[in-house]
Design an enzyme around this catalytic site. Structure first.
Site, mmCIF file in Angstrom:
data_model
loop_
_atom_site.group_PDB
_atom_site.id
_atom_site.type_symbol
_atom_site.label_atom_id
_atom_site.label_comp_id
_atom_site.label_asym_id
_atom_site.label_seq_id
_atom_site.Cartn_x
_atom_site.Cartn_y
_atom_site.Cartn_z
ATOM 1 N N CYS A 1 -30.790 -56.738 49.457
ATOM 2 C CA CYS A 1 -31.169 -56.968 48.048
ATOM 3 C C CYS A 1 -31.776 -55.743 47.379
ATOM 4 C CB CYS A 1 -32.137 -58.133 47.953
ATOM 5 S SG CYS A 1 -31.451 -59.634 48.643
ATOM 6 N N HIS B 1 -36.398 -58.189 41.457
ATOM 7 C CA HIS B 1 -35.360 -58.899 42.219
ATOM 8 C C HIS B 1 -35.630 -60.397 42.100
ATOM 9 C CE1 HIS B 1 -32.678 -60.190 45.260
ATOM 10 N NE2 HIS B 1 -33.613 -60.462 46.165
ATOM 11 N N ASN C 1 -30.290 -66.205 43.820
ATOM 12 C CA ASN C 1 -30.430 -64.858 44.358
ATOM 13 C C ASN C 1 -29.041 -64.257 44.579
ATOM 14 O OD1 ASN C 1 -30.824 -62.597 45.931
ATOM 15 N ND2 ASN C 1 -32.278 -63.550 47.351
HETATM 16 N N1 ACO Z 1 -34.865 -79.183 50.578
HETATM 17 C C1 ACO Z 1 -35.860 -79.971 51.024
HETATM 18 N N2 ACO Z 1 -36.698 -79.593 51.999
HETATM 19 C C2 ACO Z 1 -36.524 -78.341 52.531
HETATM 20 C C3 ACO Z 1 -35.511 -77.486 52.095
HETATM 21 C C4 ACO Z 1 -34.655 -77.946 51.086
HETATM 22 N N3 ACO Z 1 -33.664 -77.173 50.591
HETATM 23 N N4 ACO Z 1 -35.590 -76.336 52.800
HETATM 24 C C5 ACO Z 1 -36.618 -76.464 53.648
HETATM 25 N N5 ACO Z 1 -37.181 -77.702 53.495
HETATM 26 C C6 ACO Z 1 -38.318 -78.267 54.211
HETATM 27 C C7 ACO Z 1 -38.545 -77.630 55.557
HETATM 28 O O1 ACO Z 1 -37.703 -78.215 56.535
HETATM 29 C C8 ACO Z 1 -39.999 -77.915 55.776
HETATM 30 O O2 ACO Z 1 -40.132 -79.241 56.220
HETATM 31 P P1 ACO Z 1 -41.229 -79.635 57.339
HETATM 32 O O3 ACO Z 1 -42.544 -79.307 56.706
HETATM 33 O O4 ACO Z 1 -40.988 -81.089 57.550
HETATM 34 O O5 ACO Z 1 -40.899 -78.769 58.511
HETATM 35 C C9 ACO Z 1 -40.608 -77.841 54.387
HETATM 36 O O6 ACO Z 1 -39.497 -77.984 53.471
HETATM 37 C C10 ACO Z 1 -41.285 -76.537 54.094
HETATM 38 O O7 ACO Z 1 -40.440 -75.471 54.540
HETATM 39 P P2 ACO Z 1 -40.824 -73.972 54.345
HETATM 40 O O8 ACO Z 1 -39.730 -73.103 54.862
HETATM 41 O O9 ACO Z 1 -42.183 -73.719 54.869
HETATM 42 O O10 ACO Z 1 -40.860 -73.922 52.750
HETATM 43 P P3 ACO Z 1 -41.330 -72.768 51.830
HETATM 44 O O11 ACO Z 1 -42.311 -73.269 50.859
HETATM 45 O O12 ACO Z 1 -41.646 -71.509 52.574
HETATM 46 O O13 ACO Z 1 -40.012 -72.471 50.956
HETATM 47 C C11 ACO Z 1 -38.210 -70.902 50.888
HETATM 48 C C12 ACO Z 1 -38.831 -72.071 51.616
HETATM 49 C C13 ACO Z 1 -37.835 -71.346 49.482
HETATM 50 C C14 ACO Z 1 -36.965 -70.432 51.637
HETATM 51 C C15 ACO Z 1 -39.260 -69.768 50.791
HETATM 52 O O14 ACO Z 1 -39.830 -69.529 52.046
HETATM 53 C C16 ACO Z 1 -38.677 -68.479 50.293
HETATM 54 O O15 ACO Z 1 -38.236 -68.374 49.167
HETATM 55 N N6 ACO Z 1 -38.701 -67.401 51.138
HETATM 56 C C17 ACO Z 1 -38.155 -66.140 50.759
HETATM 57 C C18 ACO Z 1 -36.705 -66.194 50.976
HETATM 58 C C19 ACO Z 1 -35.981 -65.093 50.311
HETATM 59 O O16 ACO Z 1 -36.324 -64.655 49.245
HETATM 60 N N7 ACO Z 1 -34.909 -64.649 50.946
HETATM 61 C C20 ACO Z 1 -34.011 -63.728 50.372
HETATM 62 C C21 ACO Z 1 -34.340 -62.342 50.783
HETATM 63 S S1 ACO Z 1 -33.322 -61.237 49.966
HETATM 64 C C22 ACO Z 1 -32.027 -60.747 50.926
HETATM 65 O O17 ACO Z 1 -32.014 -59.664 51.459
HETATM 66 C C23 ACO Z 1 -30.839 -61.611 51.098
#
Ligand code: ACO
Length: 331
Positions: A118, A258, A288
């Site tokens: 990214c 980003h 994204n």
């Molecule tokens: N729908 C419903 N529930 C979900 C979903 C979904 N789509 N995805 C995860 N959950 C659940 C999980 O299973 C977890 O459940 P549990 O508590 O029973 O185990 C709960 O939601 C919380 O999960 P987390 O992963 O802790 O949620 P978080 O608040 O961290 O949000 C997210 C997840 C949105 C992925 C966040 O961590 C994030 O945005 N991280 C950065 C990711 C990113 O930007 N990546 C791209 C990088 S750029 C590149 O180079 C490609």
């Protein structure tokens, strides 16, 4: 690094987004998720998905041709073509060579892919600046094109909700009146390589029936760790480029970060001292698009009149690698 005058500027931008919209409601039918969860945890409402048959080259060439036309240039004018992508059409040759042929750029124009996930666009604009500064060429075309839908595991709710497809392009030319890149900052940390990866399909783990069955050739991510690192690194990079440019956060007219997650954007803006009214966000519409988010954002912001000649723009990005960086630019 010592402060100095800008030597290169972005003279034109353009974007290409596929027409097909995939909404959160559509995703509710595909995996165990909800519109409310996606909006609240990410800020994303919908994303564009390229149809079968539309390639990274198609999208990149679309953005590239539009950017050249806006700059009043011909494909033959391009001295260097850099394509940033995490989703090349083929492992060999580079997507840059495919785009070079498609847009009709000259055979005298070197073309190569740059892979910094990214952060790719900011890395590439810096490479372009260096090329211009060294006097090697006067027109560098940077194309950021991503077909993220081709590497998404559509059964993994933690990642499939995040990404979209599209392309952005920017023409980098010599600065004319002091406008252009004031400072930039780039870093990487391979110790965190496993946080965001496609485990199989490369030379270390060529595809085999087992990896295909396990879908190990698709994106895997430790979301929470990436999140924490993203906020820290983008805010640090932003602060560093403002300091190097000799400006203050209050001087920034628009931040174009980003677009990965609304909470990451808000935290980064807060740490960087930029109020949200000065932060460009289109994440809700596109998700994204990896390295394409910043050029697409610049293009939309300019079109909406949010960027004008003389505006001070702050860009910041992070991605797999991990890689991160920022750039301050006088438009
Ligand atoms: N729908 C419903 N529930 C979900 C979903 C979904 N789509 N995805 C995860 N959950 C659940 C999980 O299973 C977890 O459940 P549990 O508590 O029973 O185990 C709960 O939601 C919380 O999960 P987390 O992963 O802790 O949620 P978080 O608040 O961290 O949000 C997210 C997840 C949105 C992925 C966040 O961590 C994030 O945005 N991280 C950065 C990711 C990113 O930007 N990546 C791209 C990088 S750029 C590149 O180079 C490609």
């Amino acid at each position: 690094m010592k402060r100095r005058d800008a030597v290169a500027r972005i003279s034109a931008t353009a974007r290409f987004l596929p027409d097909h919209v995939l909404t959160n409601a559509d995703l509710e039918k595909m995996v165990d998720t909800s519109d409310a969860w996606i909006r609240e945890r990410t800020g994303i409402v919908e994303r564009r998905i390229a149809p079968d048959g539309m390639t990274t080259t198609d999208m990149g060439a679309g953005a590239a041709s539009r950017a050249l036309a806006k700059a009043g240039l011909e494909p033959a004018d391009v001295d260097l073509l850099i394509v940033t992508t995490a989703t090349p059409d083929r492992w060999l040759p580079s997507t840059a060579c495919e785009i070079q042929a498609r847009i009709g750029a000259s055979r005298n124009c070197p073309a190569f892919d740059l892979h910094a996930a990214c952060t790719g666009f900011l890395y590439a604009v810096s490479m372009a600046e260096g090329y211009v500064a060294a006097g090697r060429g006067e027109v560098v075309l940077v194309v950021s094109a991503e077909k993220m839908s081709s590497i998404i595991d559509w059964q993994d709710r933690a990642t499939c909700i995040l990404f979209g497809d599209g392309a952005g392009a920017a023409v980098v030319q010599p600065s004319e009146n002091g406008e252009g890149i004031l400072s930039s900052f780039h870093r990487s940390d391979g110790d965190m390589a496993d946080l965001l990866e496609r485990p199989a399909g490369g030379a270390s783990r060529p595809l085999d029936p087992e990896s295909l069955r396990n879908r190990d050739h698709m994106i895997r991510m430790s979301g929470r760790e990436v999140f924490k690192s993203a906020v820290r690194s983008m805010a640090g990079a932003g602060t560093a480029v403002l300091r190097e440019a000799g400006v203050d956060s209050s001087d920034v007219d628009l931040m174009v970060p980003h677009q990965a997650n609304m909470r990451i954007i808000e935290s980064t803006a807060r740490y960087s001292g930029i109020p949200m009214e000065k932060v460009f966000v289109n994440l809700q519409r596109y998700g994204n698009i990896s390295s394409a988010t910043i050029p697409v954002g610049l293009d939309e912001a300019a079109e909406e009149g949010l960027i004008e000649p003389g505006s001070l723009i702050l860009m910041a990005a992070f991605g797999a690698g991990l890689t991160w960086g920022a750039m301050a630019m006088r438009w």
